[in-house]
Structures are given as structure tokens and as C-alpha cells.
Design a protein around this motif. Structure first.
Motif, mmCIF file in Angstrom:
data_model
loop_
_atom_site.group_PDB
_atom_site.id
_atom_site.type_symbol
_atom_site.label_atom_id
_atom_site.label_comp_id
_atom_site.label_asym_id
_atom_site.label_seq_id
_atom_site.Cartn_x
_atom_site.Cartn_y
_atom_site.Cartn_z
ATOM 1 N N GLY B 630 11.186 -2.307 -22.309
ATOM 2 C CA GLY B 630 10.008 -1.943 -23.093
ATOM 3 C C GLY B 630 9.209 -3.194 -23.380
ATOM 4 N N ALA B 631 9.042 -3.517 -24.656
ATOM 5 C CA ALA B 631 8.206 -4.660 -24.997
ATOM 6 C C ALA B 631 9.002 -5.832 -25.545
ATOM 7 N N THR B 632 10.335 -5.664 -25.704
ATOM 8 C CA THR B 632 11.077 -6.763 -26.309
ATOM 9 C C THR B 632 12.156 -7.292 -25.374
ATOM 10 N N GLY B 633 12.461 -8.561 -25.560
ATOM 11 C CA GLY B 633 13.492 -9.205 -24.753
ATOM 12 C C GLY B 633 12.974 -10.461 -24.109
ATOM 13 N N GLY B 634 13.869 -11.135 -23.373
ATOM 14 C CA GLY B 634 13.494 -12.399 -22.738
ATOM 15 C C GLY B 634 12.954 -12.170 -21.345
ATOM 16 N N TYR B 635 12.406 -13.245 -20.748
ATOM 17 C CA TYR B 635 11.903 -13.074 -19.395
ATOM 18 C C TYR B 635 12.530 -14.053 -18.410
ATOM 19 N N VAL B 636 13.827 -14.267 -18.573
ATOM 20 C CA VAL B 636 14.533 -15.064 -17.565
ATOM 21 C C VAL B 636 14.941 -14.148 -16.408
ATOM 22 N N GLY B 637 15.547 -13.028 -16.742
ATOM 23 C CA GLY B 637 15.929 -12.064 -15.726
ATOM 24 C C GLY B 637 14.835 -11.027 -15.565
ATOM 25 N N PRO B 638 14.983 -10.140 -14.588
ATOM 26 C CA PRO B 638 13.945 -9.131 -14.382
ATOM 27 C C PRO B 638 13.872 -8.133 -15.527
ATOM 28 N N ASN B 639 12.705 -7.519 -15.646
ATOM 29 C CA ASN B 639 12.464 -6.471 -16.616
ATOM 30 C C ASN B 639 13.296 -5.244 -16.223
ATOM 31 N N LEU B 640 14.035 -4.676 -17.196
ATOM 32 C CA LEU B 640 14.932 -3.558 -16.877
ATOM 33 C C LEU B 640 14.392 -2.204 -17.339
ATOM 34 N N SER B 641 13.126 -2.170 -17.757
ATOM 35 C CA SER B 641 12.584 -0.914 -18.293
ATOM 36 C C SER B 641 12.714 0.242 -17.318
ATOM 37 N N ASN B 642 12.672 -0.061 -16.021
ATOM 38 C CA ASN B 642 12.710 0.988 -15.004
ATOM 39 C C ASN B 642 14.006 0.922 -14.192
ATOM 40 N N ALA B 643 15.053 0.300 -14.771
ATOM 41 C CA ALA B 643 16.276 0.048 -14.013
ATOM 42 C C ALA B 643 16.859 1.325 -13.418
ATOM 43 N N GLY B 644 16.728 2.445 -14.122
ATOM 44 C CA GLY B 644 17.300 3.703 -13.642
ATOM 45 C C GLY B 644 16.689 4.165 -12.334
#
Lengths: 163, 707
Positions: B630-644
Motif C-alpha cells: 500500500g503506502a507504507t514500508g521501505g523501498y529496498v525490496g520490491p513493492n509487495l502490494s500486488n504480490a498475490g
């Protein structure tokens, strides 16, 4: 006659002693950067170039692969993740914070992660990703770039003599 | 009688006898006394004194004896007495920088010192027993010690491929590649690529004689407010791809005449659809619309453009293609249109992908590039050149070969020159007496020679044809290291059997996928089974990672990348068929044996598992320190908002077991979670089906792009 003999003896003795005498060579002082395996600019003063040994240079490589993202304010990719985190991770050159921590403590911290040592779980455990040698190199690198500079603890006096 | 005579021996004779005996004894004593005073004995005594001042005296002196020490390895031709003075070499407790030389321990390198000896890597004379003889150039020995700053050269003598431990050597080899040194020089293990400089067979249809004149005069064209130059295509590097050659005005006139007349294949102007021209020709915002399209297509992933902010000029963008800041003053519009439509028809070996263009986009972008990336002053200092005369063209054609242009640039019908410059296979193995220093005042040693030569080729040889380069100090040292590693084969037969040659992998699949792969030049940024670029995620196991549906939608519209990246996958305008071809091929051929889709059924996870996974993610492992949902978290690894949608369940489980086994060197720490925890986290990630999902290894792309 006597004087001649004496002169000859003295001359010979001088020659003998001259040939066995040898000037003690002053050790050559090399340019510290010419003899550095790698270098790193002091983060607080880019003109100050720090020499790195082989081990420290390997630590530098591991640092820029794994650690720089949270333990520096600028990264090879540009933005840093440091400001995103609470508690804020220490900068790797922050001697005020890291110098008092012993090598053993840092080794445990990196190997087991923050939560194992009662610190924040934001710091992951690296013991299964990095080798112990990598981690030792990393600590050596930390010590090399520390500002204020890191002073190794004084080793205890010898307990016995060979003589 | 004899005794009497003996007794009567004259006193003088007896004195003479006594003196000669004394002298004889003294002469005999010279040798042992000399031996006792040897320099190395001094260090032996010093070492004992030093060891006694340390807490681990017993360990330090365990193997001590007062004679000379040596490492003897007949198969490597090593007889090194260095350890006679460097006595702490294998003592781990003497590693610290506070330990005085020559007693400090050797850094813990991957090789055991005692198995390899000292001169194998450090050079110098191993048999010598005096510091000067061992370390320096003397009459008896011409291979002095290698300064530690260049020691990585010795790794490169045997290791042909890059090692992670040798950043300086790797950088030096990259500089050799970037500057196309192999065009003129023979370099061990380096293959000549299919194209070094562009093919100039039809350069006359692309650029004018005036531009060629300017380029040959000064290829460095972008200045910032301080007057420092940023150069063609290469960000943060002090060197354009094309260096400046030492050419006189007459030579430049002749070359520009010859080259501008090379127009064997004139380009017919492209006929845009009348509908497009009618709609866009007079529109005042055509350039702005072109800029929008230019940005959307992410041309700057490969090309850089100069941007001036607050008086500071910087090049923004990648360095795969040439820098474009002044390209509007360089090429003509017909050529640019034809080039964008089909780059390979002009340059068969170009790395530029063949985009799918609509007429409208092509028109807008061409207009934008031709009118915004210009510099009215670029060609203002070029004298009036006029029409090329036959004499000029004849001279130009001769100079093209004589000056070495033909070593990098092809012109159909002109024979390419091979071995234009000296063979460098043995440049790092030369002794001082093999080098020509000329009138140069530099110190007479190999390192000084190499550096003088690459900084100013004319300084050691006024007749040098090598062009003038400009290096940063770091690159100079790196390049020197790479050159020193070229020692013309191994010094001993023992070493020759241990060489690790440079590995060149290739991945050029055939069939439908092969055609699309070549059209979009996927391998320029992505890596496939060890072949290809490092800018974007490695796709070797992409078929195990992402479901087909996600791949197709991403290829059609790769706009879901995280906003912090400047270098992103271009929008190629692929057809549905092409996207399906790629997704099918990746799904079929790019599979990891560690990911078994049959073992993990994504529909089989329970809501309880997902709830536990969420807790593990947020509290126990705090994955949000690096990953965004969503909108929170770090940006070292990829964004997981759509991981599913983006990741296969089997991939997630395998990844959490051992990420480095799937993508070597990936940043994600290996945690070896217990199976129930892995399952729970997978269950949680499968529930994430938001729209802001990032692609695999986004941060890797950023990392690669910044290198």
C-alpha cells in the motif's frame, strides 16, 4: 719495521671491519594510498581519502551490497531507506555509536539480527546469508571509516618471557 | 741439525709468521662476522624482542628458529625467503595495522600464503636476502615488488573472469571495454565485439560535413557552469566513447570531406499518414506532447540528456546508448525518423530496440527531439567548409586507415585494420629494460611507464598514434591494474595449469521467441542464464516467479514500476502476440528446479494461515523495513502490494527458504524460516492483490542503473 707491521695490521683490521659493517637501512615510508588495496572517501570530508586493507575492502563490498540501503544517507540507487525506519539505524561511520561496541557484540548483532539482542527487529539476521569471514570484514570496514576514528582496545601486557 | 736450525730461525721470520697467522685468522673470521651482521639476522632478533612484548609470545615463537626461512614450492617455481623477515605472515594475532612491518600478518585472502609463496602475487625477488634486492629494481633483478594498490593485477593473471574481491581490476577491465581498446590492441582473452564504433558506410546521410568537422575537432561538447565538461554518453566519466585524436586542421578537413560524401543508400523521407500530419503539423503543443511520449517510453533508461538546474549541468539517464542533448543539431530529421522505425536497417549491430510506433507518436517524438535537443552555437565555430574537393576526399580516405579510424569504424569496401596498435598481451610482464622512456623525465619503472603512456601517449613516444584520453585518478589506477595483469601467459608451467579462463556465455534462442528477443534487445538490460546486462532483474527463472497473466499485462504496459526509479523498462508498444510469445517462452524455458508449482496449491491456504502470516510480516520479522505494501514500508525490496498476482505461491515458499539459490547475490537475507512460518507468510502475500504492485527486484534495477 715495527711501525710498518702495526700499520699493516691496523689497515687490515679496518678493512675487515668495514666489509662486515653494513649501514642499517631506514625503513622506506610508502605512500599510504599507493599501498592501499582499495580506498574510501571519509563520509564527512570527501577530500580525506582513507586507505583500506584487503579485509576492509571486502567489508566495503559487502556493505555496499547489503547494508548501505539503511546505514547510509545516500545509496548507489539514490534515495536511502534510513529515514523510513524507526528507530533510525546508525550510520556506519558513526564512531560515537559504534566505537564503544566490541567486535564480538557487532559480530553477534549482524549474525543474529536486532531482535536476538533485544534491539529492533528491523535489523535482519545475516548469519545465513553472509559468512563469518564476510561479517568480520564488515566490522573491519566499519572500524576503518569510523569518525571519530576507532581505537582498538589496548591488549594486556605479556604474562611471561621466553628468556 | 734440523732442530738446531729451527731453533736458529731468525727472529724476523718468526714475527712474519706470527703476523701472517693472525692475518689469516682474521681473514677467516671475516665470513662468520659478516654473516652475523646480515640484515635479516637483525630482523630475526627484532622479532624475538617484539614477540616478547606481546601477550601471545609462546604462539608467536612456537616455530621460531634463528636461521633463514623460506617457502619452497618447486611446481610453482617458488623459492621465497621473504618469510625470513616477514615472520608474522601466518600469525592471525598480528593482523592489526598497529603491528610494525615487517612482522604484520597477511590479510586473510582466499589463498593460503604457504601454498602459493610470495612472489607469485607480489613479484620482487624471492631468493634475495636483502630488503633492497628483494623489493626494488636492481641490476640483478628487474621485476620490482608490485605496490599493494596494484596487487589485484596478480589476481587477474590467473582469473580471467571478474572476482567480487577485486573491484579495482574489474573496473580496469570495464574501462578497457568501454574505451574499445580492443579496436587497436590485442588484449588477452578479450574478443572483438561485432561493433565498436558505428558503421560509417552511409554516415553522409545521417550527419553533415560541418558536424563531422566539429566532432573530430572536439567530441566533448557539454559544459556546466564551472566550465567542466560532461561528455558523450558516459555519465560521471571523464571520457567520451570517441576520444580526441591528434589531427591537424587539414586532416580534419580531408576526413570530414571523405566521410560526408559517403551516401551509398540515400534515405527516402518517411511519408506520415496525411491524417496525422493534418492533425499535428500546426499544433502548438506538438513538442510538449512529444516530450510526454519521450518520457513515457523511457528513452532515458539507455540515453542521457543534459539537464541544467540551479546553474549546474548534469547528465541524467543511462549510458547504453549515446547521449542525446545536442542530437537535434547533429542528425537530419529524415534519418531520425527512419532510425526510430528500424535502427537495424541502418546499423545491423545496434543495441537499440525496434519499437512499435504509431505514426502519431513517431511524428511527435521526432519533432520533439529535433527541436528541443539542439544547440544553436554547437557548430558556430566551424569555418566555411564548402563542397568536398576530390583531393580532400582522396586524402580523407587514406587518413581513415592511416589514423586508425578503420580499427573501430567499418566502411563497406575499406579494409579493416587489425593490430593497429601494439599487442598488449604481455604489457604487464615487461621488464624495465624492455621499455622505451624516450626523453620523458618519469621514474624508470613499469607502472610509471604505463601511466605516462595512457595519460599522454606522446610523452614517452612523440610519434604515438594513440588518441588522447582523460582519466579520473581512480580509473587511471584501475586501468593500470588491468594492464599489469596481462603478463603474456604464465611464468611457470605449474601456474599455467591453474588458470581460470574468462567465461563468455551466450543466450540466443531460436524460433518465435528469438525473433522478439532480438527485436526488443531484452538481453541489453536483463540477464538470461549468465548472458546479458545487469541493469534489470535476472530473468533466468522468471517462468517460476511470475504467472503468465501478470507477465503479459506487464509486457503490454510496464508502467507499474516504483516511482523512485529513474531507469525503467521502456514502453515498447508490443503486440498481444509478441507479449504472449515472451510469456509462453519464459513460462516454459526459464524455470528453476527449486520451484515446483505442483507442490504448492495456492487455493489451499486458510484464512488463519494468512492472519498468522500478516503478524509474522509486521511484528516478528518486520518485513516492512524494506518492502512496501500500500503506502507504507521501505523501498529496498520490491513493492509487495500486488504480490498475490505477481508471484507464484511455489516461488514465494522457495524464495523464503533460500533467496540466494534463486537469484544469486540478491539482497534479501536468508532466514531459513520454519515451514509453518514460510507457509503462513506465503498465505498472507497471496492475499495482496492491490494495483500498485512493483515488479521483481525493482531495487536491483536501481542499483544496477547507478553503477
Amino acid at each position: 719495521m715495527k711501525t710498518r707491521t702495526a700499520a699493516a695490521i691496523v689497515l687490515l683490521a679496518t678493512l675487515v671491519s668495514l666489509s662486515s659493517c653494513r649501514r642499517e637501512r631506514a625503513p622506506v615510508k610508502p605512500d599510504p594510498l599507493l599501498n592501499a588495496y582499495d580506498t574510501e572517501a571519509d563520509w564527512n570530508n570527501p577530500d580525506h581519502i582513507l586507505p583500506l586493507t584487503y579485509q576492509q575492502a571486502q567489508g566495503k563490498r559487502v556493505f555496499y551490497e547489503k547494508c548501505v540501503w539503511c546505514h547510509a544517507d545516500s545509496t548507489p540507487a539514490g534515495p536511502s531507506n534510513r529515514s523510513n525506519l524507526n528507530p533510525t539505524p546508525a550510520l556506519i561511520n558513526d564512531g560515537k555509536v559504534l566505537n564503544p561496541m566490541s567486535d564480538g557484540y557487532l559480530q553477534n548483532m549482524i549474525t543474529l539480527g536486532g531482535s536476538a539482542l533485544g534491539k529492533s527487529a528491523l535489523m535482519p539476521p545475516w548469519g545465513k546469508t553472509l559468512t563469518q569471514n564476510d561479517i568480520r570484514a564488515l566490522i573491519a570496514y566499519t572500524r576503518a571509516v569510523a569518525q571519530p576514528p576507532y581505537q582498538a582496545p589496548v591488549s594486556p601486557r605479556p604474562q611471561y618471557s621466553v628468556r | 741439525m734440523a732442530a738446531e736450525e729451527m731453533g736458529k730461525t731468525p727472529k724476523r721470520l718468526r714475527v712474519a709468521f706470527a703476523i701472517s697467522s693472525v692475518l689469516f685468522l682474521a681473514a677467516l673470521a671475516v665470513s662468520p662476522v659478516k654473516d652475523l651482521m646480515r640484515e635479516w639476522r637483525h630482523y630475526k632478533r627484532e622479532y624475538v624482542r617484539f614477540a616478547e612484548g606481546r601477550p601471545d609470545t609462546k604462539v608467536l615463537l612456537a616455530d621460531f628458529h634463528s636461521d633463514m626461512d623460506q617457502i619452497w614450492i618447486p611446481e610453482l617455481n617458488v623459492t621465497d625467503r621473504c618469510v625470513t623477515c616477514h615472520q608474522g605472515v601466518t600469525q592471525p594475532s598480528l593482523l592489526d595495522a598497529s603491528v610494525p612491518e615487517p612482522f604484520r600478518a597477511h590479510s586473510p585472502i582466499p589463498h593460503r600464503v604457504m601454498d602459493w609463496g610470495c612472489v607469485t602475487c607480489h613479484r620482487g625477488q624471492g631468493l634475495a636476502t636483502e630488503a633492497k634486492e628483494a623489493h626494488d629494481t636492481t641490476k640483478a633483478w628487474e621485476r620490482p615488488l608490485l605496490a599493494i594498490g596494484y596487487i589485484q593485477a596478480s589476481c587477474g593473471v590467473c582469473h580471467g573472469s571478474d572476482l567480487p574481491e577485486t573491484p579495482r581490476l574489474n573496473r580496469g577491465r570495464a574501462v578497457l571495454d568501454n574505451l574499445s581498446c580492443v579496436g587497436c590492441h590485442r588484449l588477452p582473452g578479450v574478443q572483438r565485439p561485432p561493433m565498436l564504433g558505428p558503421d560509417l558506410t552511409d554516415v553522409g546521410v545521417k550527419v553533415s560535413r560541418v558536424w563531422i568537422y566539429k566532432w573530430l575537432k572536439e567530441p566533448r561538447t557539454i559544459l556546466d557552469a564551472n566550465g567542466s565538461v560532461t561528455v558523450d554518453g558516459v555519465e560521471n566519466e571523464a571520457e567520451p566513447r570517441m576520444p580526441r585524436f591528434r589531427l591537424t586542421d587539414a586532416e580534419i578537413l580531408a576526413l570530414s570531406a571523405y566521410l560526408s560524401a559517403l551516401t551509398s543508400k540515400p534515405i527516402p523521407p518517411y511519408r506520415f499518414e496525411p491524417r496525422v500530419l493534418a492533425a499535428w503539423e500546426k499544433r502548438p503543443d506538438v513538442m510538449d506532447q512529444g516530450e510526454v511520449r519521450f518520457r513515457e517510453m523511457f528513452c532515458t533508461t539507455c540515453h542521457s540528456v543534459a539537464v541544467t538546474r540551479a546553474g549546474e549541468t548534469k547528465l541524467i539517464g543511462g549510458d547504453i546508448g549515446p547521449e542525446l542533448s545536442k542530437v537535434g543539431s547533429k542528425v537530419n530529421q529524415d534519418w531520425l525518423t527512419a532510425w526510430l522505425r528500424d535502427p537495424q536497417s541502418y546499423l545491423p549491430n545496434s543495441l537499440m530496440p525496434r519499437y512499435g510506433w504509431s505514426d502519431e507518436d513517431l511524428y511527435k517524438v521526432t519533432r520533439y527531439v529535433m527541436s528541443r535537443f539542439t544547440d544553436p552555437d554547437l557548430l558556430s565555430d566551424v569555418p566555411k567548409l564548402g563542397v568536398p574537393s576530390p583531393e580532400e576526399m582522396k586524402l580523407g580516405r587514406r587518413l581513415f586507415t592511416e589514423k586508425g579510424c578503420s580499427s573501430c569504424h567499418v566502411i563497406a569496401g575499406v579494409r579493416m585494420q587489425s593490430d593497429f596498435g601494439p599487442d598488449l598481451s604481455n604489457v604487464g610482464g615487461k621488464t624495465t629494460s624492455q621499455l622505451m622512456f624516450g626523453e620523458s623525465p618519469i621514474p624508470h619503472d613499469l607502472v610509471s611507464y604505463i601511466q605516462a603512456k595512457i595519460l599522454d601517449p606522446a610523452s614517452v613516444n612523440p610519434a604515438a598514434r594513440m588518441p588522447q584520453y582523460h582519466f579520473e585518478a581512480g580509473d587511471l589506477q584501475a586501468l593500470t591494474t588491468a594492464l599489469l595483469s596481462m603478463t603474456g601467459g604464465q611464468t611457470t608451467p605449474g601456474l599455467a595449469t591453474l588458470v581460470v579462463p574468462r567465461i563468455e556465455r551466450q543466450f540466443h534462442p531460436a524460433g518465435e521467441f528469438g525473433k522478439v528477443y532480438e527485436r526488443y534487445k531484452c538481453y541489453v538490460c536483463h540477464n538470461f542464464q549468465g548472458f546479458g546486462g545487469a541493469l534489470a532483474p535476472d530473468l533466468t527463472f522468471e517462468g517460476s516467479r511470475a504467472p503468465r497473466a501478470w507477465l503479459v499485462s506487464f509486457l503490454k504496459n510496464p508502467q507499474t514500476l516504483r516511482p523512485t526509479l529513474t531507469l525503467r523498462m521502456p514502453q515498447f508498444n508490443m503486440t498481444d502476440g509478441e507479449a504472449a510469445t515472451i510469456a509462453d517462452y519464459l513460462g516454459l524455458a526459464m524455470q528453476s528446479p527449486l520451484v515446483n508449482a505442483q507442490e504448492v496449491d495456492p487455493t489451499n491456504f486458510t484464512a488463519q494461515e494468512a492472519a498468522l502470516g500478516k503478524q509474522l510480516y509486521e511484528v516478528k520479522y518486520q518485513c516492512q523495513s524494506c518492502h512496501t505494501i500500500g503506502a507504507t514500508g521501505g523501498y529496498v525490496g520490491p513493492n509487495l502490494s500486488n504480490a498475490g498476482n505477481w508471484l507464484n505461491a511455489a516461488w514465494m515458499e522457495a524464495w523464503m527458504r533460500n533467496p540466494q539459490a534463486l537469484v544469486p547475490g540478491t539482497m534479501e537475507p536468508r532466514r531459513e524460516l520454519a515451514d509453518p512460518e514460510t507457509r503462513a507468510l506465503t498465505a498472507y502475500l497471496l492475499t495482496l492483490r492491490g494495483q500498485a504492485g512493483g515488479p521483481a527486484g525493482g531495487a536491483r534495477a536501481a542499483q544496477g542503473g547507478a553503477r
